[in-house]
Design a protein around this motif. Structure first.
Motif, PDB file in Angstrom:
ATOM      1  N   GLU A   1       8.857   4.960 -11.705  1.00 42.59           N
ATOM      2  CA  GLU A   1       7.748   4.049 -11.946  1.00 42.59           C
ATOM      3  C   GLU A   1       8.247   2.616 -12.152  1.00 42.59           C
ATOM      4  O   GLU A   1       7.577   1.650 -11.757  1.00 42.59           O
ATOM      5  N   THR A   2       9.416   2.478 -12.735  1.00 39.01           N
ATOM      6  CA  THR A   2       9.979   1.142 -12.949  1.00 39.01           C
ATOM      7  C   THR A   2      10.204   0.432 -11.625  1.00 39.01           C
ATOM      8  O   THR A   2       9.835  -0.737 -11.451  1.00 39.01           O
ATOM      9  N   ILE A   3      10.806   1.140 -10.671  1.00 39.86           N
ATOM     10  CA  ILE A   3      11.071   0.540  -9.355  1.00 39.86           C
ATOM     11  C   ILE A   3       9.760   0.244  -8.631  1.00 39.86           C
ATOM     12  O   ILE A   3       9.619  -0.801  -7.987  1.00 39.86           O
ATOM     13  N   ILE A   4       8.781   1.136  -8.761  1.00 45.33           N
ATOM     14  CA  ILE A   4       7.485   0.919  -8.111  1.00 45.33           C
ATOM     15  C   ILE A   4       6.818  -0.338  -8.648  1.00 45.33           C
ATOM     16  O   ILE A   4       6.330  -1.185  -7.886  1.00 45.33           O
ATOM     17  N   GLN A   5       6.815  -0.502  -9.952  1.00 44.86           N
ATOM     18  CA  GLN A   5       6.172  -1.672 -10.550  1.00 44.86           C
ATOM     19  C   GLN A   5       6.922  -2.961 -10.210  1.00 44.86           C
ATOM     20  O   GLN A   5       6.310  -4.005 -10.005  1.00 44.86           O
TER      21      GLN A   5
ATOM     22  N   GLU B   1       0.832  -1.208   0.000  1.00 47.90           N
ATOM     23  CA  GLU B   1       0.000   0.000   0.000  1.00 47.90           C
ATOM     24  C   GLU B   1       0.864   1.256   0.000  1.00 47.90           C
ATOM     25  O   GLU B   1       0.583   2.225  -0.714  1.00 47.90           O
ATOM     26  N   VAL B   2       1.940   1.240   0.790  1.00 44.05           N
ATOM     27  CA  VAL B   2       2.852   2.382   0.839  1.00 44.05           C
ATOM     28  C   VAL B   2       3.520   2.586  -0.517  1.00 44.05           C
ATOM     29  O   VAL B   2       3.633   3.724  -1.012  1.00 44.05           O
ATOM     30  N   VAL B   3       3.972   1.500  -1.124  1.00 46.32           N
ATOM     31  CA  VAL B   3       4.624   1.594  -2.440  1.00 46.32           C
ATOM     32  C   VAL B   3       3.680   2.213  -3.454  1.00 46.32           C
ATOM     33  O   VAL B   3       4.057   3.095  -4.242  1.00 46.32           O
TER      34      VAL B   3
ATOM     35  N   SER C   1      13.111  -3.228  -3.042  1.00 44.15           N
ATOM     36  CA  SER C   1      13.836  -2.121  -2.412  1.00 44.15           C
ATOM     37  C   SER C   1      13.591  -0.809  -3.141  1.00 44.15           C
ATOM     38  O   SER C   1      13.545  -0.766  -4.372  1.00 44.15           O
ATOM     39  N   LYS C   2      13.460   0.254  -2.368  1.00 42.16           N
ATOM     40  CA  LYS C   2      13.295   1.588  -2.948  1.00 42.16           C
ATOM     41  C   LYS C   2      14.517   1.982  -3.774  1.00 42.16           C
ATOM     42  O   LYS C   2      14.438   2.755  -4.723  1.00 42.16           O
ATOM     43  N   ARG C   3      15.676   1.424  -3.403  1.00 41.95           N
ATOM     44  CA  ARG C   3      16.917   1.706  -4.134  1.00 41.95           C
ATOM     45  C   ARG C   3      17.039   0.865  -5.400  1.00 41.95           C
ATOM     46  O   ARG C   3      17.904   1.122  -6.235  1.00 41.95           O
ATOM     47  N   GLY C   4      16.219  -0.176  -5.503  1.00 34.09           N
ATOM     48  CA  GLY C   4      16.296  -1.060  -6.655  1.00 34.09           C
ATOM     49  C   GLY C   4      17.475  -2.006  -6.580  1.00 34.09           C
ATOM     50  O   GLY C   4      17.845  -2.636  -7.574  1.00 34.09           O
ATOM     51  N   SER C   5      18.091  -2.117  -5.399  1.00 32.83           N
ATOM     52  CA  SER C   5      19.260  -2.973  -5.247  1.00 32.83           C
ATOM     53  C   SER C   5      19.356  -3.446  -3.808  1.00 32.83           C
ATOM     54  O   SER C   5      19.108  -2.684  -2.872  1.00 32.83           O
TER      55      SER C   5
END
Length: 300
Positions: free
Chosen positions: A87-91, A74-76, A247-251
């Motif tokens: 948007e890429t990281i969110i998806q 929900e937060v994401v 991860s929000k950092r994508g890593s």
């Protein structure tokens, strides 16, 4: 009010020796608990079954992070865009943020990272809190008192050397550390005394047998894990991909060090090197996998 003696076991040498000591003393009202964190080696699960057959019943508990993951989804979906997350990281995060039923993996997806030596949230979330909620609280509810036996030894670390054998907690239970002044040889002698085999992983180069690998694994231990149990390394590599997406950092990597590289495969390559981490240890790489490579002199 009755004292309920709760022993948390991991399948490791210290908690097993502590259980044997409790049985040796005919300790009353004994409750033995194993918290399944989902990151143990299959041989440890088999060893837990062996201990139950030889010594008595074990209560198994399993941490659950389903609600935390659902709240994170929900937060994401509602807040990350406002924080400038792509948007890429969110998806990617929404793609993987579904409970898997594996406590360790679900914990890391929720946190968006792996635990580290500087942020050891694994112990609290996978061991301490589930034990309190699932075991201690029901005992409190019956009007009884918990004595929590902990298999901690003073010579393991500076911080542990400062611990007391007995202490009271603000939550209302007692901590008891009966093997605080034992050394590792005392621990294995206790196994021998009662005819209980130690976890077989100790003869395969492991210094610890809980998580496989542990964030505190030393170089030689990681090398042994990689050459004996490559499937465990591949599992962690898959988890790195999943947790990175959450991860929000994508890593996210299991180990992170500029000296050792990034990611489990990089660190395994580092484990093959000589002191300094620059050149491969050719003697080590040419060696056939020995039947026994115990750090504790357990080889016959």
């Amino acid at each position: 009010m009755t004292d309920i003696n709760v022993i948390s076991i991991s399948g490791g040498k210290d908690s097993t020796a502590m259980w044997l000591l409790a049985l040796e003393r005919d300790t009353p009202n004994l409750k033995v608990v194993f918290s399944d964190v989902g990151h143990e080696h299959p041989e440890t699960y088999e060893y837990i079954d062996y201990l139950e057959k030889e010594l008595g019943p074990i209560t198994r508990i399993k941490p659950d992070f389903s609600q935390q993951i659902l709240r994170k989804r929900e937060v994401v979906d509602t807040k990350w865009r406002n924080e400038g997350v792509s948007e890429t990281i969110i998806q990617q995060a929404l793609e993987v943020l579904h409970p898997t039923g594996n406590p360790f993996l679900d914990l890391c997806m929720w946190k968006g990272r792996f635990p580290s030596t500087m942020a050891r949230f694994c112990t609290v979330e996978l061991k301490v809190r589930p034990m309190f909620d699932k075991v201690y609280v029901p005992i409190f509810g019956t009007g009884n008192h918990v004595v929590s036996w902990q298999g901690i030894r003073a010579n393991e670390s500076l911080s542990r050397s400062k611990m007391a054998e007995t202490e009271e907690t603000p939550e209302g239970y007692t901590i008891y550390r009966p093997i605080l002044n034992w050394d590792v040889y005392d621990v294995f002698k206790q196994h021998d005394k009662h005819g209980i085999k130690p976890n077989p992983l100790y003869k395969q180069g492991m210094g610890r047998v809980g998580c496989m690998p542990c964030i505190n694994s030393k170089k030689e231990e990681l090398y042994e894990i990689a050459r004996r149990f490559p499937e465990e390394i591949e599992r962690v590599a898959r988890w790195e991909e999943i947790v990175s997406k959450a991860s929000k950092r994508g890593s996210a990597t299991f180990f992170t060090s500029n000296d050792r590289g990034h990611g489990i495969h990089d660190v395994v390559e580092w484990s093959k090197t000589t002191y300094g981490g620059v050149q491969y240890d050719l003697l080590k790489l040419m060696e056939e996998v020995p039947m026994c490579s115990s750090q504790y002199g357990l080889c016959e």
